[in-house]
Design an enzyme around this catalytic site. Structure first.
Site, PDB file in Angstrom:
ATOM      1  N   GLU A  69      36.587  39.397  45.394  1.00  0.00           N
ATOM      2  CA  GLU A  69      37.167  38.509  46.330  1.00  0.00           C
ATOM      3  C   GLU A  69      38.527  39.187  47.023  1.00  0.00           C
ATOM      4  O   GLU A  69      39.739  39.212  46.188  1.00  0.00           O
ATOM      5  CB  GLU A  69      37.519  36.897  45.921  1.00  0.00           C
ATOM      6  CG  GLU A  69      37.673  36.432  47.229  1.00  0.00           C
ATOM      7  CD  GLU A  69      37.628  34.908  46.738  1.00  0.00           C
ATOM      8  OE1 GLU A  69      37.058  34.343  45.751  1.00  0.00           O
ATOM      9  OE2 GLU A  69      38.061  33.725  47.233  1.00  0.00           O
TER      10      GLU A  69
ATOM     11  N   GLU B 105      37.209  32.880  36.288  1.00  0.00           N
ATOM     12  CA  GLU B 105      37.555  33.724  37.536  1.00  0.00           C
ATOM     13  C   GLU B 105      38.944  34.851  36.185  1.00  0.00           C
ATOM     14  O   GLU B 105      39.357  34.308  35.343  1.00  0.00           O
ATOM     15  CB  GLU B 105      38.896  33.626  38.231  1.00  0.00           C
ATOM     16  CG  GLU B 105      37.975  32.597  39.230  1.00  0.00           C
ATOM     17  CD  GLU B 105      39.164  31.639  39.702  1.00  0.00           C
ATOM     18  OE1 GLU B 105      40.128  31.930  40.293  1.00  0.00           O
ATOM     19  OE2 GLU B 105      38.293  31.564  41.137  1.00  0.00           O
TER      20      GLU B 105
ATOM     21  N   ASP C 207      33.463  25.962  42.517  1.00  0.00           N
ATOM     22  CA  ASP C 207      34.312  25.575  42.760  1.00  0.00           C
ATOM     23  C   ASP C 207      35.122  25.047  43.710  1.00  0.00           C
ATOM     24  O   ASP C 207      36.542  24.403  44.182  1.00  0.00           O
ATOM     25  CB  ASP C 207      35.599  25.265  41.159  1.00  0.00           C
ATOM     26  CG  ASP C 207      36.523  26.707  41.266  1.00  0.00           C
ATOM     27  OD1 ASP C 207      36.181  27.502  42.041  1.00  0.00           O
ATOM     28  OD2 ASP C 207      37.387  26.692  40.563  1.00  0.00           O
TER      29      ASP C 207
HETATM   30  O1  KIV Z   1      34.251  28.890  44.180  1.00  0.00           O
HETATM   31  C1  KIV Z   1      33.466  29.346  44.936  1.00  0.00           C
HETATM   32  O2  KIV Z   1      32.860  28.922  46.090  1.00  0.00           O
HETATM   33  C2  KIV Z   1      33.253  31.311  44.960  1.00  0.00           C
HETATM   34  C3  KIV Z   1      33.396  31.914  46.028  1.00  0.00           C
HETATM   35  C4  KIV Z   1      33.482  32.129  46.927  1.00  0.00           C
HETATM   36  C5  KIV Z   1      32.649  33.257  45.170  1.00  0.00           C
HETATM   37  O3  KIV Z   1      34.033  31.271  43.376  1.00  0.00           O
END
Ligand code: KIV
Length: 280
Positions: A185, A118, A47
């Site tokens: 992250e 998440e 996202d």
């Molecule tokens: O949205 C994204 O690209 C992510 C990655 C950075 C893990 O969640």
């Protein structure tokens, strides 16, 4: 050796065999094709789309329809990599039914192999519901951009023993809930190492150091196509934006001076046909 489509089992075998997992994001057909041709194990339609492609200030405004539109394009460019669709903010928080419906759109409409969501303890219930519906789930702990205002900004997570303990506990909960792997992250490297050693599913680092089972980066960051900021943990392998800008400037100048298009970019009509046309 004949190339085969990467599966979740392949990623988990890499952890067992001590081999690193590679993952990059993609948001459209041409980039997906390049990532797939580079034999990257997995493509995440993140996202992050919202910030690096759609120009939003954060990932919060991204909708399911936007994710599906881009995931479909990425699917068309991906033959071998494991394709993961990122569930956008509020696509899995309202109810388990709503979350399963949204997760299933990634599978049925966009041909994804898995979804990512998440959060830790607060998403254990919905993670189990999606996994029980037959949809593989990638977890995401540490800095979770969808709830960045709750976290007080884009900051390293797990710096105190207490905060690090919470991430470890959450990782164990997500493993138990059925996640096949977890993105960590912006977590200190030693914390990420400990988590990687304490859980049996792969950890994928996004700014969590070298000890995770794999690495993921936002492609537009690592190829220099996003100029608002470059996170400290990103290595820019190439800076495409200045090269593209140079090409656009050259094009403008050549059109204005008449040196483009040249003969080789131009179609000709047969002289006989042309003289007939002139007689009419
Ligand atoms: O949205 C994204 O690209 C992510 C990655 C950075 C893990 O969640």
């Amino acid at each position: 050796m004949e190339r085969k489509k990467i599966t979740i089992t392949d990623l988990q075998a890499k952890k067992r065999d001590g081999k690193k997992i590679t993952m990059l994001t993609a948001y459209d057909y041409p980039m997906a094709k390049l990532v797939d041709n580079a034999e990257i194990d997995s493509i995440l339609v993140g996202d992050s789309l919202g910030m690096v492609v759609l120009g939003y200030e954060s990932t919060v405004p991204v909708t399911m329809d936007e994710m599906i539109h881009h995931a479909k394009a990425v699917r068309r460019g991906t033959k071998y990599a494991l394709l993961i669709g990122d569930m956008p903010f509020m696509s899995y928080q309202v109810s388990n039914e709503d979350a399963i419906r949204n997760a299933s759109r990634f599978m049925k409409e966009a041909g994804c192999d898995a979804v990512k969501l998440e959060g830790g303890s607060e998403v254990v219930g919905v993670t189990k519901a999606i996994v029980n519906a037959g949809i593989p789930v990638l977890g995401h702990l540490g800095l979770t951009p969808q709830t960045v205002s709750k976290l007080g900004g884009y900051k390293i997570q797990g710096k105190s023993a207490e905060a690090a303990r919470k991430i470890l506990d959450d990782a164990r909960l997500l493993e138990k809930a059925g996640c096949f792997a977890i993105v960590l992250e912006c977590v200190p490297d030693k914390v990420a190492k400990l988590i990687t050693e304490r859980i049996s599913i792969p950890t994928i680092s996004c700014g969590a150091g070298p000890y995770c089972d794999g690495q993921v980066l936002v492609t537009n960051d690592m190829v220099g196509l996003f100029d608002r900021f470059v996170p400290k943990f990103v290595k820019q392998y190439v800076k495409l934006a200045p090269l593209i800008l140079e090409a656009f400037k050259k094009y403008k100048s050549e059109v204005e001076t008449g040196s483009f298009p040249a003969a080789e970019h131009t179609f000709a009509i047969n002289e006989e046909e042309f003289s007939k046309l002139m007689k009419d």
